[in-house]
Write a protein that holds these residues in place. Structure first.
Motif, PDB file in Angstrom:
ATOM      1  N   LEU A  80       0.824  -1.212   0.000  1.00  0.00           N
ATOM      2  CA  LEU A  80       0.000   0.000   0.000  1.00  0.00           C
ATOM      3  C   LEU A  80       0.855   1.259   0.000  1.00  0.00           C
ATOM      4  O   LEU A  80       0.470   2.286  -0.568  1.00  0.00           O
ATOM      5  CB  LEU A  80      -0.925  -0.006   1.225  1.00  0.00           C
ATOM      6  N   THR A  81       2.012   1.204   0.628  1.00  0.00           N
ATOM      7  CA  THR A  81       2.895   2.372   0.642  1.00  0.00           C
ATOM      8  C   THR A  81       3.440   2.680  -0.745  1.00  0.00           C
ATOM      9  O   THR A  81       3.598   3.854  -1.125  1.00  0.00           O
ATOM     10  CB  THR A  81       4.068   2.125   1.611  1.00  0.00           C
ATOM     11  N   SER A  82       3.709   1.648  -1.534  1.00  0.00           N
ATOM     12  CA  SER A  82       4.273   1.832  -2.880  1.00  0.00           C
ATOM     13  C   SER A  82       3.228   1.761  -3.976  1.00  0.00           C
ATOM     14  O   SER A  82       3.588   1.722  -5.155  1.00  0.00           O
ATOM     15  CB  SER A  82       5.344   0.764  -3.126  1.00  0.00           C
ATOM     16  N   ALA A  83       1.930   1.752  -3.622  1.00  0.00           N
ATOM     17  CA  ALA A  83       0.869   1.602  -4.630  1.00  0.00           C
ATOM     18  C   ALA A  83       0.597   2.940  -5.293  1.00  0.00           C
ATOM     19  O   ALA A  83      -0.320   3.673  -4.926  1.00  0.00           O
ATOM     20  CB  ALA A  83      -0.394   1.056  -3.983  1.00  0.00           C
ATOM     21  N   SER A 102       1.195   0.686  12.482  1.00  0.00           N
ATOM     22  CA  SER A 102       1.729   1.102  11.184  1.00  0.00           C
ATOM     23  C   SER A 102       0.721   0.867  10.068  1.00  0.00           C
ATOM     24  O   SER A 102       0.582   1.681   9.145  1.00  0.00           O
ATOM     25  CB  SER A 102       3.030   0.346  10.904  1.00  0.00           C
ATOM     26  N   LEU A 103      -0.026  -0.236  10.171  1.00  0.00           N
ATOM     27  CA  LEU A 103      -0.987  -0.585   9.124  1.00  0.00           C
ATOM     28  C   LEU A 103      -2.142   0.412   9.075  1.00  0.00           C
ATOM     29  O   LEU A 103      -2.574   0.817   7.983  1.00  0.00           O
ATOM     30  CB  LEU A 103      -1.514  -1.997   9.371  1.00  0.00           C
ATOM     31  N   THR A 104      -2.674   0.825  10.208  1.00  0.00           N
ATOM     32  CA  THR A 104      -3.781   1.789  10.220  1.00  0.00           C
ATOM     33  C   THR A 104      -3.343   3.149   9.694  1.00  0.00           C
ATOM     34  O   THR A 104      -4.099   3.837   8.999  1.00  0.00           O
ATOM     35  CB  THR A 104      -4.340   1.932  11.640  1.00  0.00           C
ATOM     36  N   GLU A 105      -2.109   3.545  10.019  1.00  0.00           N
ATOM     37  CA  GLU A 105      -1.604   4.814   9.496  1.00  0.00           C
ATOM     38  C   GLU A 105      -1.421   4.745   7.982  1.00  0.00           C
ATOM     39  O   GLU A 105      -1.703   5.717   7.259  1.00  0.00           O
ATOM     40  CB  GLU A 105      -0.284   5.164  10.181  1.00  0.00           C
ATOM     41  N   THR A 106      -0.967   3.597   7.487  1.00  0.00           N
ATOM     42  CA  THR A 106      -0.793   3.424   6.039  1.00  0.00           C
ATOM     43  C   THR A 106      -2.136   3.435   5.319  1.00  0.00           C
ATOM     44  O   THR A 106      -2.276   4.040   4.235  1.00  0.00           O
ATOM     45  CB  THR A 106      -0.060   2.105   5.758  1.00  0.00           C
ATOM     46  N   ALA A 123      -3.328   7.005   5.015  1.00  0.00           N
ATOM     47  CA  ALA A 123      -2.620   7.716   3.948  1.00  0.00           C
ATOM     48  C   ALA A 123      -3.043   7.217   2.572  1.00  0.00           C
ATOM     49  O   ALA A 123      -3.182   8.008   1.616  1.00  0.00           O
ATOM     50  CB  ALA A 123      -1.112   7.544   4.137  1.00  0.00           C
ATOM     51  N   PHE A 124      -3.281   5.892   2.452  1.00  0.00           N
ATOM     52  CA  PHE A 124      -3.694   5.320   1.170  1.00  0.00           C
ATOM     53  C   PHE A 124      -5.062   5.854   0.735  1.00  0.00           C
ATOM     54  O   PHE A 124      -5.308   6.063  -0.462  1.00  0.00           O
ATOM     55  CB  PHE A 124      -3.728   3.793   1.291  1.00  0.00           C
ATOM     56  N   SER A 125      -5.970   6.096   1.708  1.00  0.00           N
ATOM     57  CA  SER A 125      -7.299   6.607   1.354  1.00  0.00           C
ATOM     58  C   SER A 125      -7.240   8.029   0.806  1.00  0.00           C
ATOM     59  O   SER A 125      -8.179   8.475   0.143  1.00  0.00           O
ATOM     60  CB  SER A 125      -8.206   6.572   2.585  1.00  0.00           C
ATOM     61  N   ILE A 151     -14.311   3.924  12.100  1.00  0.00           N
ATOM     62  CA  ILE A 151     -14.291   4.657  10.841  1.00  0.00           C
ATOM     63  C   ILE A 151     -13.239   5.752  10.917  1.00  0.00           C
ATOM     64  O   ILE A 151     -13.155   6.487  11.901  1.00  0.00           O
ATOM     65  CB  ILE A 151     -15.678   5.254  10.506  1.00  0.00           C
ATOM     66  N   SER A 152     -12.406   5.811   9.898  1.00  0.00           N
ATOM     67  CA  SER A 152     -11.338   6.795   9.829  1.00  0.00           C
ATOM     68  C   SER A 152     -11.696   7.848   8.790  1.00  0.00           C
ATOM     69  O   SER A 152     -12.079   7.526   7.664  1.00  0.00           O
ATOM     70  CB  SER A 152     -10.013   6.112   9.459  1.00  0.00           C
ATOM     71  N   GLY A 153     -11.592   9.111   9.180  1.00  0.00           N
ATOM     72  CA  GLY A 153     -11.821  10.219   8.264  1.00  0.00           C
ATOM     73  C   GLY A 153     -10.583  11.090   8.167  1.00  0.00           C
ATOM     74  O   GLY A 153     -10.078  11.564   9.190  1.00  0.00           O
ATOM     75  N   SER A 154     -10.059  11.286   6.956  1.00  0.00           N
ATOM     76  CA  SER A 154      -8.835  12.066   6.755  1.00  0.00           C
ATOM     77  C   SER A 154      -9.090  13.159   5.734  1.00  0.00           C
ATOM     78  O   SER A 154      -9.894  12.993   4.799  1.00  0.00           O
ATOM     79  CB  SER A 154      -7.686  11.166   6.275  1.00  0.00           C
ATOM     80  N   PHE A 155      -8.372  14.288   5.862  1.00  0.00           N
ATOM     81  CA  PHE A 155      -8.641  15.482   5.070  1.00  0.00           C
ATOM     82  C   PHE A 155      -7.312  16.075   4.602  1.00  0.00           C
ATOM     83  O   PHE A 155      -6.356  16.170   5.378  1.00  0.00           O
ATOM     84  CB  PHE A 155      -9.411  16.478   5.947  1.00  0.00           C
TER      85      PHE A 155
END
Length: 735
Positions: free
Chosen positions: A194-197, A235-239, A242-244, A315-319
Motif C-alpha cells: 500500500l505504501t508503494s501503490a 503502522s498498518l492503520t496509518e498506512t 494515507a492510502f485513502s 471509521i477513519s476520516g482524513s482530510f
C-alpha cells in the motif's frame, strides 16, 4: 377413651388451621405489597398502518414495505444479481463470488508441499459495464512461505508485486489457522504494497493487499494481544489512512467483508463540515479519505475491556485541504438484544500518542439508543464504545413456591426450636444442641431469603448520560452499594452452617448407631459447636477475599438476586465463579458423607433382629419408613436434586427445579412434622393447651361437696364425672 382421641384430632385441626391461615394471610399481604394491582392505561388513538407486504425475490426480507436483500442480490425487490456464477478455468473450480470480492479454488496444495491445504489459485469478480465479470486466475506457489515473501517484496515492481501479494492473500485465506508470525509477516507485506501503490500498475496489488488485511481481521483475538502484532497494526492503520488520501492512483474505493477504503474529492472552500453518513461533492479541489473497519482488532485498548462477542466498527476520516474542525458521526448499534440491553456510549478517537481511545474534542449529541450521534472537532479514527447491561428475568412460579414453602418452614422451625429448648432436660444435651443449631441456621436463612433475596439495585439504575466520559468495559457494572453483598454473605454463611451441622449430626449418628460408642469424650460438645459455627465463617471469609471487589461485585454475587455468582456473561456456568468452589463443592462432599451414613443406618435398621416382637409386621415397616424419612430430612438428602438440575436437558431441568424448590423450601416444615409434631410430649402439650381454652371446661373444677343431714342414719355416696382431660368428683354425705 374414644372421646379423648376425637377431641385430640379436633385440636390438631384447629391448631394447624390457625397457623396456615396466618401464613396465607401474611403471604397474600407480601405478594400484594410486591406486586400491586396494575391499572391498564387508556387506549390511545389508532395509528396509521404501514405497508408490510412487498414482492421480495431471492430470499429477500420485507420490512415496512422495503426489501432487504442478501449479499448476493440487490435492487428494489432483490432481482439483480450481485455475483459471478460458479466457474472452471484451467482445471480449477471456483464457487460463486460476490462482486468486488475474491474467491478461492476448490483445489488445494498437495500434502507434500509447504502450503498443504491452502487453495491453489484466486480470482476476482468485477463489475465491467454493468456486467459481472471474472478476472483471470492467479496461481500460487505451493512452496512459497510468508517469510520468503517478506524478503522479496522490498525490490519487487509491477507483476512481481501482484504475484507476491496474491500469494499472501491466498496464504491468509484461512485466518483461523494463522499464527502471530503469519499475521505480522502478512501485515508487513500489505503495508509495503500500500505504501508503494502509485500508478495504474499497482492497482491490482493494492486491492489484493486490502483483501489480505480484511482476512487478517478474522484471525483469533488472542493473536492481536501480542506486542509485535500491536506494532504492525499501528503502522498498518496509518498506512491505510494515507492510502485513502492518495490521489495518484485510480482506486476510488475497495470494499471487502471486514474493510472498506473510500476516496472522495470536493471543493474545500464550499464545505464547512462533514457528516460521515452523507457528503455533497461540488468540485475537485480537496481530498477526503475514509477507512471503515468492521471490527476493532487493530485498535487494542488497554483500558476498555470487552466481554461480549460483538463487532465494534471503527471509521477513519482524513482530510488533505487544511484542517476540518466539524465532523458529525452517526452509528446504529447492532447487537443481539435477547440477553442484554443498551446502557450508555462514548464518542472516542484513536490517540496514537496514547495508543488507546481518547474522548478529547468529541461530544455526544443524542440520547437515543437507536441512533448514536457524535460530534468531533478533528479527523482521525473514530469509534463508539458502548456498554450494555444484562436483562434479568425471574421465574414467577418458583418464586411463589419459595415464599409459601419458606413461610411454612419458618413457622415449623420456630416451634421446633422453642419446643426443644423447653424440653431440653428430657434428652441428651448433644442431641438438643445439634437439632436446635440446624433449625436456627435454617430458620435465619429462610427469613433472610424471603426478606432480602431480591436485589433493589436494578430498579435504581440511571438512564443514559450526555457526558462523554471514557468507558472501561462493554458491560455496565454498578459500584457495590453493600446491601446485596451483605445479604449474600449472610445467606452463604447460614446455609453452609446448616449443612455443616447436618454433617455433624450424621457423624454423631454414625458413632452411636454404627460404631456403637458407649459414651463420647467430654470435649466433644464444644468441639462440635466450634466446627458447626466456625468452619462456615472461614469458608465465607476466604470466598470474599478471593472474589469480591467493590468496583466489580458481580464476580462474587449475582445482580438479579443476592446470591453467589455462577454464570458468565453468555449465561453459561462458569467454574471460576464462587458458586462452584465456595458452595457446590463443599456441599457435595457433605451430601456424599450424609448419604453414606443414611444408607448405613437404613441397612442396620432393616436387618436388625429383635428378640421380642412387640408389634405387627405392618406397624414395624411403617415405623421404619417414617424413621427413614426423618433421617433423610434432617441430613438434607433432598438437596441432591439441586445437582440433578445441572443436567443439560430442558424438560429434566424443569422437573428437578420444581421438586428441588418444593422439597427444600419446606424442609423446615418437614423437620417440624417428623421431629416435633409426632412427639408424644408435644401432642400432649397441644392437647392440654387447647383443653384449657375450651369453653365447656372453664367452670369445671375438682370440688368436694359435703351435704350433711342430721336426724338420720349417716351414709356416704361418691359420684365421679369423667371428662377428656380431668375428672370432677362429687361427694354426698347423708345422715
Amino acid at each position: 377413651m374414644s372421646s379423648e382421641c376425637s377431641f385430640s384430632k379436633v385440636s390438631y385441626v384447629i391448631f394447624f388451621g390457625l397457623i396456615l391461615a396466618g401464613l396465607w394471610a401474611a403471604f397474600i399481604w407480601v405478594m400484594l405489597g410486591k406486586h400491586p394491582p396494575v391499572i391498564p392505561p387508556p387506549s390511545s388513538a389508532p395509528s396509521i398502518p404501514t405497508p408490510t407486504h412487498c414482492p421480495c425475490l431471492n430470499n429477500g426480507i420485507c420490512q415496512n414495505g422495503v426489501c432487504f436483500c442478501t449479499d448476493e442480490w440487490k435492487g428494489e425487490v432483490c432481482e439483480i444479481a450481485n455475483f459471478c456464477n460458479s466457474s472452471t478455468s484451467v482445471s480449477l473450480t471456483f464457487d460463486r463470488i460476490l462482486i468486488g470480492y475474491s474467491g478461492y479454488s476448490k483445489e488445494e496444495c498437495e500434502e507434500n508441499t509447504a502450503n498443504a491445504g491452502i487453495p491453489k489459485a484466486t480470482r476476482r469478480c468485477l463489475l465491467e459495464a454493468g456486467v459481472p465479470t471474472l478476472s483471470e486466475p492467479v496461481l500460487m506457489d505451493c512452496n512459497e512461505g510468508l517469510d520468503r515473501l517478506v524478503e522479496q517484496v522490498t525490490n519487487a515492481t509491477g507483476d512481481e508485486l501482484v504475484k507476491i501479494v496474491s500469494n499472501t492473500q491466498m496464504l491468509t485465506s484461512q485466518p483461523e489457522k494463522l499464527t502471530v508470525n503469519n499475521i505480522t509477516a502478512a501485515a508487513d507485506i500489505a503495508n509495503r504494497i500500500l505504501t508503494s501503490a502509485k500508478g495504474n500498475e499497482s492497482e491490482i496489488a493494492a486491492v489484493a493487499a486490502v483483501t489480505t488485511i480484511s482476512q487478517l481481521l478474522d484471525a483469533k483475538d488472542a493473536a492481536f494481544e501480542n506486542n509485535d502484532v500491536a506494532i504492525v497494526a499501528k503502522s498498518l492503520t496509518e498506512t491505510l489512512e494515507a492510502f485513502s488520501l492518495e490521489n495518484s492512483n485510480n482506486i476510488t474505493g475497495v470494499v471487502q467483508p471486514n474493510l472498506a477504503v473510500q476516496s472522495l474529492t470536493f471543493n474545500s472552500s464550499l464545505m464547512q463540515g462533514v457528516q460521515l453518513t452523507a457528503l455533497k461533492v461540488n468540485n475537485t479541489d480537496g481530498q477526503l479519505g475514509f477507512v471503515l473497519y468492521q471490527n476493532d482488532k487493530l485498535f487494542r485498548s488497554r483500558f476498555y475491556s470487552s466481554t461480549i462477542k460483538m463487532n465494534r466498527r471503527v471509521i477513519s476520516g482524513s482530510f488533505t485541504a487544511g484542517v476540518l474542525n466539524s465532523v458529525d458521526l452517526l452509528f446504529v448499534p447492532n447487537y443481539n438484544s435477547s440477553g442484554i440491553s443498551f446502557y450508555d456510549y462514548a464518542c472516542v478517537f484513536w490517540d496514537y500518542t496514547l495508543s488507546d481511545w481518547n474522548t478529547e474534542g468529541c461530544t455526544k449529541t443524542s440520547d437515543d439508543d437507536k441512533t448514536l450521534k457524535c460530534h468531533c472537532n478533528h479527523t482521525t479514527n473514530f469509534a463508539v464504545l458502548m456498554t450494555f447491561k444484562n436483562n434479568y428475568k425471574y421465574s414467577k412460579p418458583l418464586e411463589v413456591i419459595s415464599i409459601v414453602g419458606c413461610s411454612l418452614s419458618m413457622a415449623g422451625l420456630l416451634i421446633t426450636v422453642l419446643f426443644y429448648i423447653i424440653t431440653r432436660k428430657s434428652r441428651k444435651q448433644i442431641l438438643t444442641i445439634m437439632l436446635v443449631s440446624i433449625c436456627i441456621s435454617l430458620l435465619i436463612f429462610n427469613i433472610i431469603f424471603v426478606i432480602g433475596i431480591n436485589n433493589p439495585n436494578p430498579s435504581n439504575q440511571s438512564s443514559m448520560s450526555m457526558d462523554n466520559n471514557r468507558l472501561f468495559s462493554d458491560m455496565y457494572i454498578e459500584r457495590d452499594k453493600g446491601c446485596c453483598t451483605f445479604i449474600t454473605v449472610l445467606l452463604h454463611y447460614f446455609l453452609l452452617a446448616t449443612f455443616v451441622w447436618t454433617l455433624l449430626y450424621a457423624v454423631q449418628m454414625f458413632l452411636f448407631l454404627v460404631v456403637v460408642f458407649s459414651h463420647l469424650p467430654s470435649y466433644f460438645t464444644w468441639t462440635v459447636i466450634g466446627i458447626g459455627w466456625g468452619v462456615p465463617a472461614v469458608i465465607v471469609a476466604l470466598t470474599l477475599g478471593a472474589s469480591y471487589r467493590i468496583d466489580n461485585p458481580l464476580n462474587y454475587r449475582q445482580e438479579e438476586f443476592c446470591w453467589l455468582a455462577a454464570l458468565d456473561i453468555q449465561g453459561k456456568f462458569d467454574i471460576s465463579k464462587p458458586m462452584l468452589w465456595a458452595f457446590l463443592l463443599p456441599v457435595a462432599l457433605i451430601l456424599l458423607f450424609n448419604c453414606a451414613v443414611f444408607v448405613c443406618v437404613l441397612i442396620r435398621a432393616i436387618f436388625k433382629k429383635k428378640s421380642k416382637l412387640t408389634s405387627t409386621k405392618h406397624s414395624s415397616y411403617k415405623k421404619k419408613l417414617l424413621g427413614s424419612f426423618s433421617i433423610a430430612i434432617i441430613l438434607g438428602i433432598s438437596w441432591v436434586l439441586g445437582y440433578l438440575m445441572l443436567i443439560d436437558h430442558l424438560e429434566s431441568q424443569v422437573v428437578f427445579s420444581y421438586l428441588f424448590c418444593i422439597l427444600n423450601a419446606t424442609q423446615g416444615f418437614q423437620i417440624f412434622i417428623f421431629f416435633t409434631a409426632r412427639s408424644k410430649t408435644f401432642r400432649n402439650s397441644v392437647s392440654s393447651a387447647f383443653s384449657s381454652l375450651s369453653v365447656s371446661n372453664i367452670f369445671l373444677h375438682s370440688i368436694n361437696f359435703d351435704v350433711k343431714r342430721f336426724k338420720a342414719t349417716s351414709s356416704r355416696e361418691t359420684y365421679k364425672q369423667i371428662e377428656p382431660s380431668r375428672s370432677s368428683e362429687f361427694t354426698s354425705t347423708s345422715t
